[in-house]
Design a protein around this motif. Structure first.
Motif, mmCIF file in Angstrom:
data_model
loop_
_atom_site.group_PDB
_atom_site.id
_atom_site.type_symbol
_atom_site.label_atom_id
_atom_site.label_comp_id
_atom_site.label_asym_id
_atom_site.label_seq_id
_atom_site.Cartn_x
_atom_site.Cartn_y
_atom_site.Cartn_z
ATOM 1 N N ILE A 163 0.622 -0.800 0.304
ATOM 2 C CA ILE A 163 -0.056 0.159 0.003
ATOM 3 C C ILE A 163 0.619 1.232 0.022
ATOM 4 N N ASP A 164 2.076 1.337 0.705
ATOM 5 C CA ASP A 164 2.855 2.189 0.426
ATOM 6 C C ASP A 164 3.358 2.605 -0.209
ATOM 7 N N MET A 165 4.026 1.635 -1.267
ATOM 8 C CA MET A 165 4.612 1.901 -2.239
ATOM 9 C C MET A 165 4.014 2.347 -3.410
ATOM 10 N N GLU A 166 2.707 1.753 -3.289
ATOM 11 C CA GLU A 166 1.651 2.741 -4.260
ATOM 12 C C GLU A 166 1.304 3.682 -3.959
ATOM 13 N N ILE A 167 1.396 4.160 -3.393
ATOM 14 C CA ILE A 167 1.268 5.841 -2.839
ATOM 15 C C ILE A 167 1.915 6.858 -2.919
ATOM 16 N N ALA A 168 3.846 5.805 -2.487
ATOM 17 C CA ALA A 168 5.081 6.635 -2.483
ATOM 18 C C ALA A 168 4.441 6.813 -4.529
ATOM 19 N N LYS A 169 4.741 6.491 -5.288
ATOM 20 C CA LYS A 169 4.749 6.034 -6.943
ATOM 21 C C LYS A 169 3.779 7.299 -7.671
ATOM 22 N N ALA A 170 2.388 6.518 -6.692
ATOM 23 C CA ALA A 170 1.795 8.043 -7.238
ATOM 24 C C ALA A 170 1.427 9.120 -6.684
ATOM 25 N N LEU A 171 2.121 8.725 -5.871
ATOM 26 C CA LEU A 171 2.722 11.242 -4.477
ATOM 27 C C LEU A 171 4.239 11.030 -5.432
ATOM 28 N N ALA A 172 4.595 10.504 -6.115
ATOM 29 C CA ALA A 172 6.092 10.957 -6.565
ATOM 30 C C ALA A 172 5.673 11.356 -8.121
ATOM 31 N N ASP A 173 4.979 11.149 -8.744
ATOM 32 C CA ASP A 173 3.780 11.355 -10.581
ATOM 33 C C ASP A 173 3.228 12.623 -9.774
ATOM 34 N N TYR A 174 2.587 12.590 -9.054
ATOM 35 C CA TYR A 174 2.068 14.125 -8.353
ATOM 36 C C TYR A 174 2.727 15.042 -8.138
ATOM 37 N N LEU A 175 3.805 14.756 -7.521
ATOM 38 C CA LEU A 175 4.628 15.718 -7.591
ATOM 39 C C LEU A 175 5.541 15.837 -8.992
ATOM 40 N N GLY A 176 5.961 15.052 -10.176
ATOM 41 C CA GLY A 176 6.629 15.382 -10.983
ATOM 42 C C GLY A 176 8.030 15.010 -10.490
ATOM 43 N N LYS A 177 7.934 13.855 -9.987
ATOM 44 C CA LYS A 177 9.606 13.458 -9.148
ATOM 45 C C LYS A 177 9.567 12.048 -9.866
ATOM 46 N N GLU A 178 10.993 11.925 -10.099
ATOM 47 C CA GLU A 178 11.496 10.488 -10.290
ATOM 48 C C GLU A 178 11.495 9.358 -8.730
ATOM 49 N N LEU A 179 11.018 8.399 -8.314
ATOM 50 C CA LEU A 179 11.409 7.691 -7.236
ATOM 51 C C LEU A 179 12.163 7.133 -7.054
ATOM 52 N N VAL A 180 12.676 7.152 -6.136
ATOM 53 C CA VAL A 180 13.849 5.994 -4.978
ATOM 54 C C VAL A 180 13.172 5.878 -4.047
ATOM 55 N N ILE A 181 13.427 4.396 -3.940
ATOM 56 C CA ILE A 181 12.656 4.133 -2.692
ATOM 57 C C ILE A 181 14.300 3.286 -1.985
ATOM 58 N N GLN A 182 14.330 3.620 -1.141
ATOM 59 C CA GLN A 182 15.258 3.093 -0.371
ATOM 60 C C GLN A 182 14.878 2.351 1.379
ATOM 61 N N ASN A 183 15.418 0.779 0.876
ATOM 62 C CA ASN A 183 14.911 -0.492 1.765
ATOM 63 C C ASN A 183 16.040 0.022 2.899
ATOM 64 N N MET A 184 15.654 -0.265 3.803
ATOM 65 C CA MET A 184 16.208 -0.659 5.331
ATOM 66 C C MET A 184 16.095 -0.990 7.081
ATOM 67 N N ASP A 185 16.447 -1.048 7.396
ATOM 68 C CA ASP A 185 15.982 -1.573 8.684
ATOM 69 C C ASP A 185 14.411 -0.664 9.804
ATOM 70 N N PHE A 186 13.799 -0.907 10.321
ATOM 71 C CA PHE A 186 12.420 0.134 10.499
ATOM 72 C C PHE A 186 13.271 1.274 11.673
ATOM 73 N N ASP A 187 14.940 0.551 12.354
ATOM 74 C CA ASP A 187 14.385 1.897 13.328
ATOM 75 C C ASP A 187 15.378 2.810 12.738
ATOM 76 N N SER A 188 15.808 2.680 11.631
ATOM 77 C CA SER A 188 16.234 3.667 10.876
ATOM 78 C C SER A 188 15.845 4.655 9.607
ATOM 79 N N VAL A 189 14.211 3.783 9.857
ATOM 80 C CA VAL A 189 13.446 4.878 8.310
ATOM 81 C C VAL A 189 13.083 6.250 8.887
ATOM 82 N N CYS A 190 13.137 7.047 10.436
ATOM 83 C CA CYS A 190 13.126 8.092 10.436
ATOM 84 C C CYS A 190 14.141 8.663 10.041
ATOM 85 N N LEU A 191 14.915 7.510 11.260
ATOM 86 C CA LEU A 191 16.006 8.566 11.352
ATOM 87 C C LEU A 191 16.826 8.544 10.356
#
Length: 325
Positions: A163-191
């Protein structure tokens, strides 16, 4: 049953011979009854054959009933918490936050959000979202996630779904930007967002004050909860119908009991205790894992007793494990 049928068959056959003897005598005295007796003999033969050759015959001692298979794991259908998910935006990008909030309002209003959720909760076909390579010379939206949290984010071949990844793609399109996804441990996401390495955190994030040290939360977009996962053979919680009845049992567990959680999640706070979220904590030992699926698998292996994770991932993990066990 088979023995009874055989006795009936023998009786029917004996009756046939008696009928034939009677027939010969009767035909001499009453020739007009010949056709009627022939019909009666045919009916008797049919009954005898049915008794001997019924398709319901089974071997002595065989059991044709199929017992229901006990699942490997099950999720207790009671919400332990009430929480909300939101996206964590870089504190130095207030314009991005404003656009993210406008975007959330738009996809909620036009049905896009519901359509995305239906792919994961109503038997639809998830999209596979591809990530571009990080390139500082391009206009990109860099999203931090932990792709071990199905159905919100997970790896799918050489891409990502959820769900979040499809929203991320839709958000990138909405902003007119290219999407980059960085996968990491959950503890590092907000950091990573707090360190300005990523623009926005999209990882099934529960709104929590301590995380606001690193990010500014968007408008909440999803209501979530924690649920208890147990072995399929465990009946301790089967009679529970509300959070009070589940917690009444959880509060009796001592340090000899181990409960698995995903590191950094609300499940961990629920087990260990958290003043802000008004969780008193449990006496059972809390064991952290990189993902909920690893925790559930370790429970199956007998290393821990229970797992507490978010409701939607719990359902997905249980379904996946039960399909192969």
């Amino acid at each position: 049953i088979n023995c009874v049928r055989r006795v009936l068959a023998r009786s029917c056959i004996a009756a046939l011979f008696n009928e034939r003897a009677k027939k010969k005598i009767f035909e001499r005295k009453c020739p007009n009854m010949k056709k009627l007796l022939s019909l009666l003999l045919a009916l008797s033969l049919a009954l005898a054959l049915t008794a001997c050759g019924s398709k319901d015959d089974t071997a002595p001692g065989s059991d044709t009933s199929k017992e229901a298979k006990t699942p490997a794991v099950k999720v207790i259908d009671v919400n332990l918490t009430d929480e909300e998910y939101a996206f964590g935006v870089d504190k130095n990008q207030p314009e991005l936050l404003e656009k993210v909030n406008s975007f959330i309002a738009e996809i909620k209003a036009n049905g896009t959000f519901d359509a995305i959720c239906n792919k994961y909760f109503a038997g639809g076909t998830p999209d596979v979202i591809k990530s571009a390579a990080l390139d500082s010379t391009k206009d990109q939206l860099v999203v931090a996630t932990n792709a071990a949290f199905e159905p919100f984010e997970y790896t799918n071949g050489d891409g990502y779904s959820g769900i979040d990844m499809e929203i991320a793609k839709a958000l990138a399109d909405y902003l007119g930007k290219e999407l980059v996804i960085q996968n990491m441990d959950f503890d590092s996401v907000c950091l990573s967002v707090g360190q300005h390495k990523c623009d926005v955190a999209m990882a099934g994030l529960t709104v929590k004050a301590e995380r606001e040290e690193y990010v500014t939360f968007s408008t909440p977009y999803y209501k979530a909860s924690q649920r208890l996962v147990v072995k399929g053979s465990d009946t301790k919680f089967d009679g529970c119908t509300d959070v009070a009845s589940v917690e009444a049992i959880l509060n009796t567990l001592d340090s000899s009991v181990k409960i698995g959680v995903q590191n950094g999640t609300t499940g961990q706070l629920y087990c260990e205790g958290d003043a802000e979220m008004e969780f008193p904590g449990l006496k059972a030992v809390c064991v952290g894992y990189k993902s909920g699926s690893l925790a559930v698998q370790d429970m199956i292996n007998g290393n821990i007793n229970y797992v507490i994770i978010d409701a939607a991932p719990a359902a997905c993990i249980a379904q996946s494990i039960n399909e192969v066990n």
